[in-house]
Motif scaffolding. Structure first.
Motif, PDB file in Angstrom:
ATOM      1  N   ARG A 345       0.891  -1.011   0.025  1.00  0.00           N
ATOM      2  CA  ARG A 345       0.029  -0.035  -0.063  1.00  0.00           C
ATOM      3  C   ARG A 345       0.791   1.162  -0.071  1.00  0.00           C
ATOM      4  NH1 ARG A 345      -0.942   4.318   0.381  1.00  0.00           N
ATOM      5  NH2 ARG A 345      -2.734   5.458   1.277  1.00  0.00           N
ATOM      6  N   HIS A 399      -7.540   5.756   1.643  1.00  0.00           N
ATOM      7  CA  HIS A 399      -7.712   5.325   3.110  1.00  0.00           C
ATOM      8  C   HIS A 399      -9.212   5.144   2.826  1.00  0.00           C
ATOM      9  CE1 HIS A 399      -3.834   6.921   4.135  1.00  0.00           C
ATOM     10  NE2 HIS A 399      -4.210   8.154   3.220  1.00  0.00           N
ATOM     11  N   HIS A 406      -6.635   8.571  -3.035  1.00  0.00           N
ATOM     12  CA  HIS A 406      -5.765   9.446  -3.772  1.00  0.00           C
ATOM     13  C   HIS A 406      -5.865   9.199  -5.090  1.00  0.00           C
ATOM     14  CE1 HIS A 406      -4.282  10.684   0.088  1.00  0.00           C
ATOM     15  NE2 HIS A 406      -4.010   9.463   0.580  1.00  0.00           N
ATOM     16  N   GLU A 437      -6.559  15.331   2.889  1.00  0.00           N
ATOM     17  CA  GLU A 437      -5.500  15.536   3.911  1.00  0.00           C
ATOM     18  C   GLU A 437      -4.279  16.195   3.482  1.00  0.00           C
ATOM     19  OE1 GLU A 437      -4.173  11.650   5.159  1.00  0.00           O
ATOM     20  OE2 GLU A 437      -4.072  10.796   2.801  1.00  0.00           O
ATOM     21  N   HIS A 438      -4.269  16.447   2.182  1.00  0.00           N
ATOM     22  CA  HIS A 438      -3.081  17.166   1.603  1.00  0.00           C
ATOM     23  C   HIS A 438      -2.894  18.470   1.685  1.00  0.00           C
ATOM     24  CE1 HIS A 438      -1.925  13.229  -0.882  1.00  0.00           C
ATOM     25  NE2 HIS A 438      -1.955  12.945   0.371  1.00  0.00           N
TER      26      HIS A 438
HETATM   27 ZN    ZN Z   1      -3.061   9.349   2.140  1.00  0.00          ZN
END
Ligand code: ZN
Ligand code: 2HG
Length: 481
Positions: A345, A399, A406, A437-438
């Motif tokens: 992963r 996730h 992503h 989250e980025h």
């Molecule tokens: Zn991530």
């Protein structure tokens, strides 16, 4: 945003000379980097898609020096791009666009890890401490940290706060905002505010630490943080479960969450991504059969818990008999075998970058969808990308328990945003978020209004103006032009 009215640019080096001299007096000659070859690694992001030019890279060793640097830059209105480990994926930490000619403020030397406060289960750390260093330090003291992510060896706590990093265990412990109890931060004009006393209950007005968390260097420069720690859960098991399709994966995750209270991570990747990882990162395929979708699960329990491998295997059997068809599954409990499964992963990012160096730097669209819309999104996004860029490669992973995918698109030129636009519009149509989250960085600021709407956007702009009226901190990041 208030544009820096008299901002110096890289093309005006003579005007910079007095500032550079002042910065050298603050941090020492060796820590003001002006040589283009030495600056280079600070001027390009990890993917290689965002490449710019700074006037200098400045490397302070203390918050006092950060105060002095910001005061100096503020006086002459030179923009400042704060940077941690430079592992960001949205161009938010490199001097590109309005950031060209800025001072890159590298916070890597603020790397002090204070002793763990055993009575509160908290620790105070400098912004430049890497996640791996924090993990080593707190584990040695009998604690753990709630956020973990693949870039742990380079990502810094300051950068993770600036982007409100989520990572691999958000399902259980939340993201950075949930770990940050207080920060010390320096405002654009050099004034400092700090609240590092570690009070868990503290209703004294606006949550400024919470606001600075996720502000992507546009409100203040975080120099230290007080962090919540968690109790270690050493009894671990990891599984990779092969499933027929995304709808089965979403259903399976809901089932696992209901029967596995110790579930710590629930990740997803696809057959094409797994093949890419095996080709590019010398990992081996763990299965004899070829499923379409793979879910990686990790459980983590206290030392006295029943055999974690058996518990996880039983849960997989139970979901396989009552919820979805399980095509294949492998379970590991030994550390090396667990890491081997995790590598399948985690190596996706590396494999995508290796391919990107050949066919075009990846456009990274980190998005969240409501769980129920994920199957529709996955199906439609493949069509959307294929219709706009038929030769592009699309690699999806993420996730799953957080609804966070992503979306990596390789092929379009760095500044060709047609695919980005179509994918982000699809996300908004399906009630998702354009950044999970980025962060927004430079890559997605064009679409922030589409996601948040005009009132939220104007409120964010007003907050930005209140913190930094001259707009010298990270101009061009987060808020649209
Ligand atoms: Zn991530
Ligand atoms: C991950 O989950 C990181 O591995 C990076 O957030 C995601 O490379 C990406 O697109």
């Amino acid at each position: 945003m208030t544009e820096p009215t008299a901002a110096l640019t890289a093309r005006e080096p003579a005007l910079h000379a007095p500032l550079i001299a002042r910065l050298r007096a603050i941090v020492g000659h060796a820590h003001v980097l002006t040589d283009p070859d030495v600056r280079r690694s600070y001027e390009v992001d990890w993917t290689g898609r965002f490449r710019g030019e700074a006037s200098a890279v400045v490397r302070p060793a203390s918050a006092d020096e950060v105060v002095e640097i910001l005061r100096a830059c503020h006086e002459v209105r030179v923009p400042v791009v704060p940077q941690g480990g430079n592992t960001g994926l949205v161009g938010g930490g490199v001097p590109v666009g309005e950031g060209v000619g800025a001072i890159v403020l590298s916070l890597l030397r603020l790397d002090q890890l204070e002793p763990v406060d055993q009575s509160s289960g908290q620790v105070t750390v400098g912004a430049g401490v890497t996640l791996a260093a924090l993990q080593r330090g707190v584990r040695a003291a009998g604690w753990d940290f709630g956020v973990d992510l693949g870039a742990r060896d380079s990502a810094t706590i300051g950068g993770m706060i600036a982007t409100n990093a989520g990572g691999l265990r958000l399902l259980r412990y939340g993201g950075m905002r949930q770990q940050v109890i207080g920060v010390e931060a320096v405002l654009a004009d050099g004034r400092r505010m700090a609240r590092l006393g570690g009070l868990l209950k503290d209703n004294t007005g606006y949550d400024l630490a919470g606001l600075v968390t996720g502000s992507e260097g546009t409100l203040a420069v975080v120099t230290r943080a007080r962090l919540r720690l968690v109790v270690p859960q050493p009894a671990r098991a990891v599984a990779v479960v092969g499933l027929r399709d995304v709808a089965s994966a979403v259903q399976a995750i809901a089932g696992f969450r209901a029967i596995l209270p110790a579930l710590d991570a629930a990740e997803v990747f696809f057959a094409d991504g797994l093949r890419l990882v095996c080709e590019r990162c010398s990992t081996r395929m763990p299965f004899s059969t070829d499923a379409q979708v793979y879910v990686l699960l990790e459980t983590a329990d206290g030392p006295g818990a029943p055999d974690p491998g058996e518990t996880l295997s039983e849960a997989i059997a139970s979901i396989g008999s009552s919820v979805v068809d399980v095509v294949d599954a492998v379970v590991a409990t030994e550390p090396a075998a667990r890491s081997e499964l995790w590598r399948l992963r985690e190596a996706h990012t590396e494999a995508v970058n290796a391919l990107g160096a050949e066919i075009g730097r990846p456009h990274k669209l980190d998005v969240t969808l409501p769980a129920a819309r994920i199957p529709e999104f996955v199906e439609r996004v493949r069509g959307v990308v294929a219709s706009i860029a038929p030769t592009a490669r699309l690699v999806l992973f993420g996730h799953l328990a957080d609804g966070n995918l992503h979306v990596n698109v390789l092929g379009p030129a760095p500044d060709d945003e047609e695919v980005d636009d179509a994918v982000l519009r699809l996300v908004v149509e399906l009630d998702g978020s354009i950044s999970a989250e980025h962060g927004i960085g430079r890559a997605k600021r064009r679409w922030l209004g589409l996601d948040r709407g005009p009132v939220a956007l104007a409120t964010m702009q007003a907050i930005r103006d209140a913190f930094d009226p001259q707009g010298i901190l990270n101009p061009g990041v987060l808020l649209p032009a």
